[in-house]
Scaffold this motif. Structure first.
Motif, PDB file in Angstrom:
ATOM      1  N   GLN A  33     -90.877  99.113 -39.267  1.00 30.72           N
ATOM      2  CA  GLN A  33     -90.568  99.065 -40.766  1.00 30.72           C
ATOM      3  C   GLN A  33     -91.407  98.178 -41.467  1.00 30.72           C
ATOM      4  O   GLN A  33     -92.233  97.212 -40.865  1.00 30.72           O
ATOM      5  CB  GLN A  33     -88.882  98.522 -41.039  1.00 30.72           C
ATOM      6  CG  GLN A  33     -87.970  99.498 -40.301  1.00 30.72           C
ATOM      7  CD  GLN A  33     -86.413  98.965 -40.377  1.00 30.72           C
ATOM      8  OE1 GLN A  33     -86.265  97.793 -40.414  1.00 30.72           O
ATOM      9  NE2 GLN A  33     -85.858  99.720 -40.566  1.00 30.72           N
ATOM     10  N   PRO A  34     -91.658  98.295 -42.884  1.00 28.58           N
ATOM     11  CA  PRO A  34     -92.488  97.240 -43.658  1.00 28.58           C
ATOM     12  C   PRO A  34     -91.728  95.864 -43.674  1.00 28.58           C
ATOM     13  O   PRO A  34     -90.673  95.696 -43.549  1.00 28.58           O
ATOM     14  CB  PRO A  34     -92.390  97.794 -44.753  1.00 28.58           C
ATOM     15  CG  PRO A  34     -91.836  99.262 -44.861  1.00 28.58           C
ATOM     16  CD  PRO A  34     -90.815  99.204 -43.697  1.00 28.58           C
ATOM     17  N   VAL A  35     -92.628  94.942 -43.635  1.00 27.34           N
ATOM     18  CA  VAL A  35     -92.398  93.567 -43.565  1.00 27.34           C
ATOM     19  C   VAL A  35     -91.998  93.151 -44.869  1.00 27.34           C
ATOM     20  O   VAL A  35     -92.932  93.489 -45.866  1.00 27.34           O
ATOM     21  CB  VAL A  35     -93.348  92.590 -42.881  1.00 27.34           C
ATOM     22  CG1 VAL A  35     -93.011  91.130 -43.123  1.00 27.34           C
ATOM     23  CG2 VAL A  35     -93.757  93.053 -41.516  1.00 27.34           C
ATOM     24  N   GLY A 309     -92.335  94.326 -55.070  1.00 29.43           N
ATOM     25  CA  GLY A 309     -92.950  95.387 -54.543  1.00 29.43           C
ATOM     26  C   GLY A 309     -94.464  95.339 -54.292  1.00 29.43           C
ATOM     27  O   GLY A 309     -94.867  96.448 -54.008  1.00 29.43           O
ATOM     28  N   ASN A 310     -94.962  94.412 -54.562  1.00 28.55           N
ATOM     29  CA  ASN A 310     -96.586  94.397 -54.353  1.00 28.55           C
ATOM     30  C   ASN A 310     -97.009  94.256 -52.599  1.00 28.55           C
ATOM     31  O   ASN A 310     -96.061  93.558 -52.309  1.00 28.55           O
ATOM     32  CB  ASN A 310     -97.200  93.126 -55.131  1.00 28.55           C
ATOM     33  CG  ASN A 310     -97.251  93.437 -56.523  1.00 28.55           C
ATOM     34  OD1 ASN A 310     -97.311  94.539 -56.919  1.00 28.55           O
ATOM     35  ND2 ASN A 310     -97.178  92.349 -57.187  1.00 28.55           N
ATOM     36  N   TYR A 329    -102.393  87.443 -54.781  1.00 29.46           N
ATOM     37  CA  TYR A 329    -102.251  88.869 -55.391  1.00 29.46           C
ATOM     38  C   TYR A 329    -102.855  89.978 -54.552  1.00 29.46           C
ATOM     39  O   TYR A 329    -103.771  89.606 -53.660  1.00 29.46           O
ATOM     40  CB  TYR A 329    -102.932  88.521 -56.935  1.00 29.46           C
ATOM     41  CG  TYR A 329    -102.135  87.767 -57.673  1.00 29.46           C
ATOM     42  CD1 TYR A 329    -100.943  88.020 -58.283  1.00 29.46           C
ATOM     43  CD2 TYR A 329    -102.538  86.532 -57.937  1.00 29.46           C
ATOM     44  CE1 TYR A 329    -100.477  87.264 -59.398  1.00 29.46           C
ATOM     45  CE2 TYR A 329    -102.078  85.542 -58.912  1.00 29.46           C
ATOM     46  CZ  TYR A 329    -100.989  86.156 -59.347  1.00 29.46           C
ATOM     47  OH  TYR A 329    -100.187  85.236 -60.130  1.00 29.46           O
ATOM     48  N   PRO A 330    -102.514  91.031 -54.707  1.00 29.21           N
ATOM     49  CA  PRO A 330    -102.956  92.097 -53.641  1.00 29.21           C
ATOM     50  C   PRO A 330    -104.565  92.557 -54.101  1.00 29.21           C
ATOM     51  O   PRO A 330    -105.161  92.190 -55.035  1.00 29.21           O
ATOM     52  CB  PRO A 330    -102.183  93.395 -54.206  1.00 29.21           C
ATOM     53  CG  PRO A 330    -101.285  92.936 -55.142  1.00 29.21           C
ATOM     54  CD  PRO A 330    -101.525  91.578 -55.694  1.00 29.21           C
ATOM     55  N   ILE A 350    -106.356  94.001 -57.138  1.00 30.00           N
ATOM     56  CA  ILE A 350    -105.829  95.191 -57.511  1.00 30.00           C
ATOM     57  C   ILE A 350    -105.169  94.852 -59.074  1.00 30.00           C
ATOM     58  O   ILE A 350    -105.210  95.552 -60.165  1.00 30.00           O
ATOM     59  CB  ILE A 350    -104.586  95.747 -56.977  1.00 30.00           C
ATOM     60  CG1 ILE A 350    -104.897  96.166 -55.580  1.00 30.00           C
ATOM     61  CG2 ILE A 350    -103.700  96.703 -57.609  1.00 30.00           C
ATOM     62  CD1 ILE A 350    -103.857  96.574 -54.510  1.00 30.00           C
ATOM     63  N   LYS A 351    -104.837  93.403 -59.237  1.00 30.16           N
ATOM     64  CA  LYS A 351    -104.601  92.848 -60.396  1.00 30.16           C
ATOM     65  C   LYS A 351    -105.148  91.603 -60.893  1.00 30.16           C
ATOM     66  O   LYS A 351    -104.291  90.582 -60.712  1.00 30.16           O
ATOM     67  CB  LYS A 351    -102.919  92.718 -60.773  1.00 30.16           C
ATOM     68  CG  LYS A 351    -102.114  93.912 -60.668  1.00 30.16           C
ATOM     69  CD  LYS A 351    -100.505  93.689 -60.570  1.00 30.16           C
ATOM     70  CE  LYS A 351     -99.670  95.050 -60.247  1.00 30.16           C
ATOM     71  NZ  LYS A 351     -98.382  94.698 -60.311  1.00 30.16           N
ATOM     72  N   PRO A 352    -106.630  91.667 -61.206  1.00 26.20           N
ATOM     73  CA  PRO A 352    -107.186  90.385 -61.497  1.00 26.20           C
ATOM     74  C   PRO A 352    -106.786  89.816 -62.831  1.00 26.20           C
ATOM     75  O   PRO A 352    -105.966  90.389 -63.693  1.00 26.20           O
ATOM     76  CB  PRO A 352    -108.726  91.133 -61.848  1.00 26.20           C
ATOM     77  CG  PRO A 352    -108.524  92.280 -62.085  1.00 26.20           C
ATOM     78  CD  PRO A 352    -107.338  92.857 -61.365  1.00 26.20           C
TER      79      PRO A 352
END
Length: 423
Positions: A33-35, A309-310, A329-330, A350-352
């Protein structure tokens, strides 16, 4: 990190078949599963000043500035078929002015994979590489911890002569010694790789982490990363070749001890620089400085999901003059469409924002790679490690120090990786 292939399948066939059965049964009992930060909140914290606990029934998942000295996944649960689950490796790279040096000891138990290679930047980036594989790890010893003892490989299966040795010294440095015979990727000629390199550890500012693979506490990974560490030593390539005495470089380490999932994937970015132009903003002042800098980024293998959710990686970080700052950040690692060395890689936030932004381009010049498809017995490895040059800028904020850095990278030699494995 690394790549591996099976060149002595007749010798290891029995072990491989047992491995396949054991892993199939074990992974069938674990729902991957996702962590998430909801289930493992400590994963989302900033690196702490403590040391991870790796005791029988008490593993502290999260990020730490101090590595542990010995790994003990020793409960009955962890011991079950651990021979096949356990994956360990010690990779070190040093970026010198005229050379790039990399060495790794990879212990998968049923086989060990070892390589040393040097890229000569002065000679059109000629690569000289030594590579050996040892069924059941003959002639390979792996240290109990990244800062505890020595890992080494003998020159042949039953030899007592050492070809590669990586030791941690209590004075606070790793010593890398090689005396191996490699081969040029230009003309296939044999050339010796003789070296003695010391890498100074950044005291109390590593990035060590423990991570529940597949969101299962029964599949822990312990990893010690470091980058931008000062290195010096000598290096000799080829008989009668230039002997580089007391050359200086910038180094990185990847030391891993994991009860890995049978199916593992990652993309990885790693480079180190000695003379990096860095703009520092602190307390209203601005200063430009040359720094030792290193970056470690990955995708997939150590990803977790934040409460918003990132998707992020627990090992994404930058080291500036030995100070580690984790990215918050991602980051997206994009490969060229037509293959790993067909064009530039793009590494971007992804979100600078004004506090954190990554905008890097990697230009590959060649690659180290292995490809094996033994899927009928549960073994696959598609591994490509391009090497080449990074350019771009990184902005990062160290909230603990109240400092923002803008780092300018120009023609910094390093590596990326793309790896897909059933092991």
């Amino acid at each position: 990190m690394f790549g591996w292939k099976i060149s002595t399948i007749g010798i290891v066939a029995f072990a491989v078949l047992v491995f396949f059965i054991a892993n199939s049964l074990n992974d069938a009992n674990i729902k991957v599963q996702p962590v998430t930060c909801d289930k493992f909140p400590s994963i989302c914290n900033e690196p702490t000043t403590g040391t991870p606990k790796l005791l029988e029934e008490s593993i502290s998942f999260g990020r730490f500035r101090n590595p542990t000295h010995e790994i003990k996944f020793s409960s009955d649960v962890y011991r079950e078929n651990q021979f096949f689950k356990l994956k360990r490796w010690h990779y070190m790279a040093v970026n010198f002015e005229n050379y790039f040096f990399a060495a790794a000891i990879v212990q998968l138990n049923y086989i060990a994979d070892v390589f040393v290679y040097v890229v000569d930047k002065r000679k059109r980036n000629e690569k000289v590489e030594y590579h050996t594989q040892r069924p059941l790890g003959f002639g390979v010893k792996f240290a109990p911890g990244s800062m505890n003892g020595c890992s080494f490989v003998t020159k042949s299966w039953f030899s007592t002569e050492i070809g590669l040795k990586i030791c941690y010294k209590q004075e606070g440095y790793w010593e890398i010694e090689t005396d191996v015979l490699g081969y040029s990727d230009f003309d296939g000629s044999a050339k010796s790789i003789v070296s003695n390199i010391r890498v100074k550890r950044a005291t109390n500012d590593a990035l060590a982490f423990t991570f529940p693979l597949g969101a299962s506490p029964l599949r822990p990974a312990y990893v010690h990363k470091g980058a931008g560490m000062k290195a010096k030593g000598y290096l000799s390539i080829g008989e009668g070749g230039d002997i580089q005495q007391e050359i200086k470089g910038s180094s990185g380490i990847d030391w891993t001890h994991a009860l890995a999932l049978h199916h593992t994937q990652w993309k990885w970015v790693s480079f180190n620089s000695m003379e990096t132009t860095t703009r520092i903003f602190k307390n209203g002042s601005i200063e430009d400085r040359k720094t030792y800098t290193g970056i470690n980024l990955s995708d997939k293998v150590y990803d977790f999901y934040t409460k918003t959710g990132n998707r992020q990686s627990i090992e994404n970080a930058i080291w500036i003059d030995s100070r580690v700052v984790a990215f918050r950040y991602p980051v997206e690692i994009s490969m060229p469409e037509n293959g790993e060395i067909s064009g530039p890689w793009l590494i971007k936030s992804i979100k600078p924002n004004t506090e954190e932004s990554i905008d890097l381009q990697f230009i590959p010049i060649s690659a180290r790679e292995d490809h094996v498809d033994l899927s009928y017995i549960g073994l696959v490895s598609d591994f490509v490690q391009p090497y080449g040059y990074f350019n771009g800028t990184v902005t990062v904020t160290d909230e603990g120090e109240g400092t923002t850095y803008i780092v300018f990278f120009k023609d910094v030699f390093g590596v990326v990786e793309n790896h897909n494995a059933l092991w």
